[in-house]
Design a protein around this motif. Structure first.
Motif, PDB file in Angstrom:
ATOM      1  N   ILE A 202       0.851  -1.181   0.000  1.00 13.70           N
ATOM      2  CA  ILE A 202       0.000   0.000   0.000  1.00 13.70           C
ATOM      3  C   ILE A 202       0.887   1.232   0.000  1.00 13.70           C
ATOM      4  O   ILE A 202       1.858   1.307   0.743  1.00 13.70           O
ATOM      5  CB  ILE A 202      -0.896   0.012   1.269  1.00 13.70           C
ATOM      6  N   LYS A 203       0.557   2.189  -0.845  1.00 14.67           N
ATOM      7  CA  LYS A 203       1.310   3.437  -0.859  1.00 14.67           C
ATOM      8  C   LYS A 203       0.905   4.244   0.355  1.00 14.67           C
ATOM      9  O   LYS A 203      -0.266   4.383   0.672  1.00 14.67           O
ATOM     10  CB  LYS A 203       1.038   4.209  -2.143  1.00 14.67           C
ATOM     11  N   ARG A 204       1.894   4.773   1.059  1.00 14.97           N
ATOM     12  CA  ARG A 204       1.633   5.492   2.291  1.00 14.97           C
ATOM     13  C   ARG A 204       2.171   6.902   2.205  1.00 14.97           C
ATOM     14  O   ARG A 204       3.056   7.188   1.417  1.00 14.97           O
ATOM     15  CB  ARG A 204       2.297   4.760   3.454  1.00 14.97           C
ATOM     16  N   THR A 205       1.657   7.766   3.038  1.00 20.97           N
ATOM     17  CA  THR A 205       2.171   9.126   3.128  1.00 20.97           C
ATOM     18  C   THR A 205       2.955   9.257   4.422  1.00 20.97           C
ATOM     19  O   THR A 205       2.841   8.424   5.314  1.00 20.97           O
ATOM     20  CB  THR A 205       1.031  10.164   3.117  1.00 20.97           C
ATOM     21  N   GLN A 206       3.729  10.312   4.540  1.00 16.80           N
ATOM     22  CA  GLN A 206       4.565  10.514   5.717  1.00 16.80           C
ATOM     23  C   GLN A 206       3.730  10.560   6.999  1.00 16.80           C
ATOM     24  O   GLN A 206       4.151  10.103   8.033  1.00 16.80           O
ATOM     25  CB  GLN A 206       5.370  11.809   5.569  1.00 16.80           C
ATOM     26  N   ARG A 207       2.539  11.083   6.937  1.00 12.44           N
ATOM     27  CA  ARG A 207       1.700  11.216   8.122  1.00 12.44           C
ATOM     28  C   ARG A 207       1.220   9.868   8.658  1.00 12.44           C
ATOM     29  O   ARG A 207       0.763   9.781   9.775  1.00 12.44           O
ATOM     30  CB  ARG A 207       0.501  12.094   7.821  1.00 12.44           C
ATOM     31  N   ASP A 208       1.308   8.826   7.855  1.00  9.87           N
ATOM     32  CA  ASP A 208       0.839   7.510   8.282  1.00  9.87           C
ATOM     33  C   ASP A 208       1.776   6.832   9.273  1.00  9.87           C
ATOM     34  O   ASP A 208       1.389   5.871   9.913  1.00  9.87           O
ATOM     35  CB  ASP A 208       0.684   6.575   7.080  1.00  9.87           C
ATOM     36  N   TYR A 209       3.002   7.285   9.378  1.00 10.27           N
ATOM     37  CA  TYR A 209       3.992   6.597  10.198  1.00 10.27           C
ATOM     38  C   TYR A 209       3.978   7.118  11.634  1.00 10.27           C
ATOM     39  O   TYR A 209       4.287   8.269  11.886  1.00 10.27           O
ATOM     40  CB  TYR A 209       5.395   6.767   9.613  1.00 10.27           C
TER      41      TYR A 209
ATOM     42  N   GLN B 127      12.629  -0.603   3.671  1.00  6.43           N
ATOM     43  CA  GLN B 127      11.754   0.156   2.789  1.00  6.43           C
ATOM     44  C   GLN B 127      10.836  -0.784   2.015  1.00  6.43           C
ATOM     45  O   GLN B 127       9.636  -0.539   1.903  1.00  6.43           O
ATOM     46  CB  GLN B 127      12.576   0.971   1.785  1.00  6.43           C
ATOM     47  N   LYS B 128      11.404  -1.839   1.491  1.00  8.48           N
ATOM     48  CA  LYS B 128      10.622  -2.773   0.677  1.00  8.48           C
ATOM     49  C   LYS B 128       9.638  -3.570   1.533  1.00  8.48           C
ATOM     50  O   LYS B 128       8.468  -3.701   1.188  1.00  8.48           O
ATOM     51  CB  LYS B 128      11.572  -3.725  -0.056  1.00  8.48           C
ATOM     52  N   ILE B 129      10.094  -4.085   2.659  1.00  7.12           N
ATOM     53  CA  ILE B 129       9.256  -4.921   3.516  1.00  7.12           C
ATOM     54  C   ILE B 129       8.079  -4.136   4.081  1.00  7.12           C
ATOM     55  O   ILE B 129       6.949  -4.620   4.103  1.00  7.12           O
ATOM     56  CB  ILE B 129      10.099  -5.532   4.655  1.00  7.12           C
ATOM     57  N   TYR B 130       8.332  -2.909   4.534  1.00 12.07           N
ATOM     58  CA  TYR B 130       7.292  -2.120   5.175  1.00 12.07           C
ATOM     59  C   TYR B 130       6.543  -1.200   4.211  1.00 12.07           C
ATOM     60  O   TYR B 130       5.656  -0.460   4.618  1.00 12.07           O
ATOM     61  CB  TYR B 130       7.887  -1.290   6.317  1.00 12.07           C
ATOM     62  N   GLY B 131       6.902  -1.217   2.926  1.00 13.67           N
ATOM     63  CA  GLY B 131       6.198  -0.401   1.938  1.00 13.67           C
ATOM     64  C   GLY B 131       6.447   1.081   2.077  1.00 13.67           C
ATOM     65  O   GLY B 131       5.561   1.895   1.830  1.00 13.67           O
TER      66      GLY B 131
ATOM     67  N   GLY C 158       9.586   6.616   0.169  1.00 18.41           N
ATOM     68  CA  GLY C 158      10.690   7.567   0.047  1.00 18.41           C
ATOM     69  C   GLY C 158      12.042   6.893   0.148  1.00 18.41           C
ATOM     70  O   GLY C 158      12.272   6.045   1.006  1.00 18.41           O
ATOM     71  N   ARG C 159      12.964   7.275  -0.742  1.00 20.51           N
ATOM     72  CA  ARG C 159      14.289   6.661  -0.754  1.00 20.51           C
ATOM     73  C   ARG C 159      15.102   6.998   0.490  1.00 20.51           C
ATOM     74  O   ARG C 159      15.896   6.210   0.942  1.00 20.51           O
ATOM     75  CB  ARG C 159      15.059   7.082  -2.004  1.00 20.51           C
ATOM     76  N   SER C 160      14.892   8.176   1.035  1.00 23.49           N
ATOM     77  CA  SER C 160      15.694   8.576   2.189  1.00 23.49           C
ATOM     78  C   SER C 160      14.911   8.587   3.496  1.00 23.49           C
ATOM     79  O   SER C 160      15.436   9.002   4.525  1.00 23.49           O
ATOM     80  CB  SER C 160      16.293   9.963   1.942  1.00 23.49           C
ATOM     81  N   THR C 161      13.675   8.138   3.474  1.00 23.62           N
ATOM     82  CA  THR C 161      12.829   8.185   4.667  1.00 23.62           C
ATOM     83  C   THR C 161      13.442   7.407   5.823  1.00 23.62           C
ATOM     84  O   THR C 161      13.571   7.917   6.940  1.00 23.62           O
ATOM     85  CB  THR C 161      11.424   7.649   4.353  1.00 23.62           C
ATOM     86  N   VAL C 162      13.845   6.168   5.577  1.00 25.58           N
ATOM     87  CA  VAL C 162      14.405   5.341   6.643  1.00 25.58           C
ATOM     88  C   VAL C 162      15.730   5.922   7.123  1.00 25.58           C
ATOM     89  O   VAL C 162      16.013   5.938   8.325  1.00 25.58           O
ATOM     90  CB  VAL C 162      14.567   3.873   6.197  1.00 25.58           C
TER      91      VAL C 162
END
Length: 86
Positions: free
Chosen positions: A9-16, A39-43, A46-50
């Motif tokens: 599922i595509k998520r937005t930053q506010r979902d975390y 990133q892949k496992i948790y969906g 963003g490339r730099s989010t983690v």
């Protein structure tokens, strides 16, 4: 976190939530997975989010990326004139 057909599922930053971020950071710092695998496992899209989470919430120093250096070979210091003499 996944749809019935196993696509993330595509998520937005506010979902975390903070708890979710800390869980991901903990798993990466323990060595259970790389940040790219997380990133892949948790969906996480963003490339730099983690990486941002690791810098902000992690216990390790994630401020600088590791620098890869190649060992210098003795031939690398030879001038073109020295190469011709061989």
């Amino acid at each position: 976190m996944t749809k019935s057909n196993n696509t993330p599922i595509k998520r937005t930053q506010r979902d975390y939530s903070l708890g979710f971020k800390l869980q991901v950071v903990d798993a990466v710092e323990k060595g259970d997975m790389t940040y790219k695998q997380a990133q892949k496992i948790y969906g996480i899209q963003g490339r730099s989010t983690v990486l941002t989470w690791l810098r902000k919430h992690g216990k390790m120093d994630w401020t600088q990326s590791p620098k890869m250096t190649m060992p210098k070979s003795p031939k690398a210091k030879e001038s073109p004139a020295q190469k011709i003499k061989r």
